[in-house]
Design an enzyme around this catalytic site. Structure first.
Site, PDB file in Angstrom:
ATOM      1  N   ASP A 284       0.814  -1.209   0.000  1.00 33.03           N
ATOM      2  CA  ASP A 284       0.000   0.000   0.000  1.00 33.03           C
ATOM      3  C   ASP A 284       0.855   1.271   0.000  1.00 33.03           C
ATOM      4  O   ASP A 284       1.835   1.371   0.747  1.00 33.03           O
ATOM      5  CB  ASP A 284      -0.893  -0.011   1.251  1.00 33.03           C
ATOM      6  CG  ASP A 284      -1.829   1.165   1.284  1.00 33.03           C
ATOM      7  OD1 ASP A 284      -2.652   1.265   0.365  1.00 33.03           O
ATOM      8  OD2 ASP A 284      -1.721   1.987   2.212  1.00 33.03           O
ATOM      9  N   GLU A 326       1.212  -0.864  -5.274  1.00 37.05           N
ATOM     10  CA  GLU A 326       0.124   0.103  -5.385  1.00 37.05           C
ATOM     11  C   GLU A 326       0.761   1.479  -5.481  1.00 37.05           C
ATOM     12  O   GLU A 326       0.966   2.162  -4.486  1.00 37.05           O
ATOM     13  CB  GLU A 326      -0.830   0.035  -4.181  1.00 37.05           C
ATOM     14  CG  GLU A 326      -2.118   0.788  -4.421  1.00 37.05           C
ATOM     15  CD  GLU A 326      -2.278   2.081  -3.637  1.00 37.05           C
ATOM     16  OE1 GLU A 326      -3.117   2.903  -4.019  1.00 37.05           O
ATOM     17  OE2 GLU A 326      -1.569   2.293  -2.632  1.00 37.05           O
TER      18      GLU A 326
HETATM   19  C1  GLC Z   1      -3.978   3.429  -0.687  1.00 36.57           C
HETATM   20  C2  GLC Z   1      -5.362   2.831  -0.553  1.00 36.57           C
HETATM   21  C3  GLC Z   1      -6.319   3.908  -0.185  1.00 36.57           C
HETATM   22  C4  GLC Z   1      -5.871   4.521   1.121  1.00 36.57           C
HETATM   23  C5  GLC Z   1      -4.404   4.955   1.074  1.00 36.57           C
HETATM   24  C6  GLC Z   1      -3.862   5.205   2.438  1.00 36.57           C
HETATM   25  O1  GLC Z   1      -3.901   4.368  -1.691  1.00 36.57           O
HETATM   26  O2  GLC Z   1      -5.734   2.175  -1.732  1.00 36.57           O
HETATM   27  O3  GLC Z   1      -7.631   3.441  -0.093  1.00 36.57           O
HETATM   28  O4  GLC Z   1      -6.664   5.629   1.406  1.00 36.57           O
HETATM   29  O5  GLC Z   1      -3.574   3.963   0.518  1.00 36.57           O
HETATM   30  O6  GLC Z   1      -3.610   3.991   3.104  1.00 36.57           O
END
Ligand code: GLC
Length: 632
Positions: A284, A326
């Site tokens: 993440d 991500e």
């Molecule tokens: C990532 C997640 C998102 C979240 C962010 C902070 O981008 O996909 O939903 O708000 O991380 O953890």
């Protein structure tokens, strides 16, 4: 306290020493992997922590954690490690299909998820991403992305033991469990956070805490605002007046990876999750994990070093686990995280956003350009291609790419935002703005696939748009990922506006409860849910039967029509030609365009023979998957 030696051999015995005695006689596999990974990890530690007086102890601690984790890894998971080692390309198969859902919203609890396994099998899932399910603050927890303990499941959902059982049961059903590794930040209720604020020795350096605004002000000169609706800038003030780094919500505090104790602590949480049977960790917010004054504090070189170091630790302790990146950033940066040594798989946010861009403009050129030049990946890696996720759509195309078509990136983003929130004449989209920033004019888009595509507004082309978007995501390679509910055309859910914990975050509009009625109607062709489900599941099974859809190889196929997106998926003896019309007028492609292909093709969706030497007409939002012999 000792610094790291530049020579890894000199630190090797220091790191392994005690562990060697603790490892049993059947732990040869660990030692073999240790021999391979230690020099890599050592080199990364020298780069990251070479200046630290405690570097050597920190590295030895990480090795001890990896060895301890291996000792407790179950026999089943060790057998699974061996199977994966024998088939390292397992995730490149044409049979791969991902699904993602919230445990509570889709199934209530982990036990409820278990009851859905027959449905996941019916759909053909081989990968299931359960959205964050860890203990997190009451009320707003950013959908669980504020983690208070990586070792405890949110009690409303179940227990860690149930998660491990679920992972095993999914594995038996041929489904890999994916969970988030939320390693950039913890919640402010995490034990480390409480101790850091209280000044407990060993924990002050876990987060980035500043006595006054002096450094925060300097950082903010170059750092962008991520959640401006929640707080301006990247810092929030603690009750005692100090300032702490919080990139996202004010209750999500960024960890300080310049401290090797943080690396070790998070490596232990990672290994713990791996030993519960998690097969893929979604990394993440990966771009944010390292900070340096005077930079954007995104995608810094150290972020890559850290990922490599986490991988080296995994390789020692849980070798079959994969990382999924991500990184929703500039496309050059997105690919920078994708390699066998960093993240083996990655979201493809560019293709996702440009699919929506093409549907808004009826012009497929930016999407085609991305397929032409931004699709290739290193061997041993794959895209995760998707239409919608739990997050907003950010228009992450490169301005320099758009400029080649005389498109101004800034104005174009504004147009796309206006289009999707319904501010443009003739749009049937029912999107909602997310994090609209009046200072920069920036915004992103929330909304479900069906609502964005016009189904909610009753647009008769809505279903075709939904199917076309999925036909692209399912045919461009890697792992296609369904946002569960989209296969039955779930609509926006506006109830979040009445819930104080969610009202401030419009992404909840596309996080509805499992649409039970739509699922019940999934075989009824007189309903939207039934028709979308029939067409999407037909795509899914056609993909599964077609070996050319494995892997990532893609050859662009150009026509003279800006409204057509085209590519081939080449195989050994055959190739699959994909053509999609992103606009609202029929387009005829003449025969000469197909002269490089064998004219006798098989339409994988209608199961009919198609003669390409007569040319081909694609209806508005129509597409074809045509399998033909390679070469004319
Ligand atoms: C990532 C997640 C998102 C979240 C962010 C902070 O981008 O996909 O939903 O708000 O991380 O953890």
């Amino acid at each position: 306290m000792t610094r790291l030696n530049l020579d890894s051999a000199a630190d090797r015995e220091f790191a392994l020493g005690a562990e060697r005695r603790a490892l049993g006689h059947d732990d040869g596999a660990f030692l073999t992997r240790f021999d391979k990974s230690f020099p890599v990890l050592h080199d990364l530690f020298v780069q990251l922590y070479g200046e630290r007086p405690d570097g050597r102890e920190a590295l030895a601690g990480v090795v001890a954690s990896a060895a301890a984790s291996w000792r407790t890894r179950s026999i089943e998971l060790k057998a699974h490690d061996r199977r994966r080692e024998a088939d390292p390309d397992w995730f490149q198969s044409e049979r791969m299909l991902g699904g993602v859902c919230y445990v509570d919203r889709f199934a209530g609890t982990l036990a409820g998820v278990r009851e859905q396994i027959p449905y996941f099998r019916e759909l053909g899932l081989t990968y299931l991403h359960l959205m964050p399910l860890f203990e997190s603050p009451e009320g707003n927890s950013d959908g669980g992305y504020a983690v208070s303990s990586y070792r405890r499941v949110n009690p409303a959902l179940g227990t860690m033991a149930e998660l491990a059982e679920l992972a095993a049961e999914l594995r038996l059903a041929g489904i890999s469990l994916v969970v988030d590794f939320i390693f950039n930040h913890t919640s402010d209720e995490h034990e480390w956070a409480r101790k850091a604020v209280a000044g407990e020795p060993g924990f002050e350096e876990y987060y980035l805490i500043f006595p006054d605004r002096q450094l925060p002000d300097r950082y903010e000169q170059t750092v962008r605002e991520i959640f401006p609706d929640d707080h301006p800038g990247s810092f929030v003030q603690l009750p005692d007046g100090r300032w702490i780094w919080a990139t996202f919500y004010h209750f999500q505090w960024d960890l300080n990876y310049a401290n090797p104790a943080v690396f070790r602590a998070m490596a232990e949480e990672m290994l713990f999750l791996a030993n519960q049977g998690v097969e893929i960790l979604r990394m993440d917010a990966v771009a944010f994990i390292w900070k340096r004054l005077g930079t954007s504090c995104e995608s810094l070189p150290e972020a890559h070093l850290l990922l490599r170091a986490f991988n080296a630790v995994l390789h020692m302790g849980a070798p079959s686990v994969l990382f999924k990146s991500e990184a929703i950033v500039h496309p050059d940066e997105v690919v920078s995280y994708i390699s066998p040594q960093e993240c083996q798989i990655s979201y493809n946010p560019l293709q996702m956003a440009l699919t929506w861009e093409a549907l808004a403009t009826g012009d497929g050129r930016l999407l085609q350009q991305a397929l032409d030049r931004r699709h290739a990946l290193p061997p041993g890696t794959a895209w995760v291609n998707y239409v919608r996720s739990h997050d907003d759509i950010g228009w992450t195309f490169a301005d320099e790419d758009a400029a080649e078509f005389a498109i101004d990136g800034y104005l174009h983003r504004r147009y796309l935002n206006d289009f999707y929130v319904g501010r443009v004449e003739g749009t049937s989209s029912r999107g909602v703005a997310f994090q609209e920033n009046p200072k920069t004019g920036d915004a992103r888009i929330a909304g479900t696939t069906a609502s964005l595509a016009g189904i909610e507004a009753g647009d008769s082309s809505g279903e075709d748009r939904v199917v076309l978007a999925h036909a692209i995501a399912l045919s461009t390679g890697g792992i296609p990922l369904l946002y569960l509910g989209d296969e039955v055309a779930q609509l926006n859910d506006y109830t979040y506006r009445d819930d104080p914990a969610r009202a401030g975050d419009s992404r909840w509009v596309h996080r509805p409860l499992r649409p039970d009625a739509a699922y019940a109607a999934r075989r009824d062709d007189s309903t939207t849910a039934g028709r979308v489900h029939r067409r999407l599941t037909a795509l899914i099974s056609a993909r599964r039967r077609c070996p050319e859809f494995a892997g990532n190889a893609l050859i662009p196929f150009h026509t003279s029509h800006p409204g057509i997106v085209g590519y081939q998926r080449p195989g050994a003896s055959h190739t699959v030609l994909v053509l999609g019309n992103v606009g609202d007028h029929p387009i005829h492609i003449d025969a000469v365009t197909f002269s490089g292909l064998a004219p006798d093709a098989h339409d994988l969706l209608t199961d009919q023979r198609v003669q390409l030497d007569g040319g081909l007409t694609l209806e508005p939002y129509g597409f074809v998957w045509l399998r033909t012999r390679a070469g004319a």
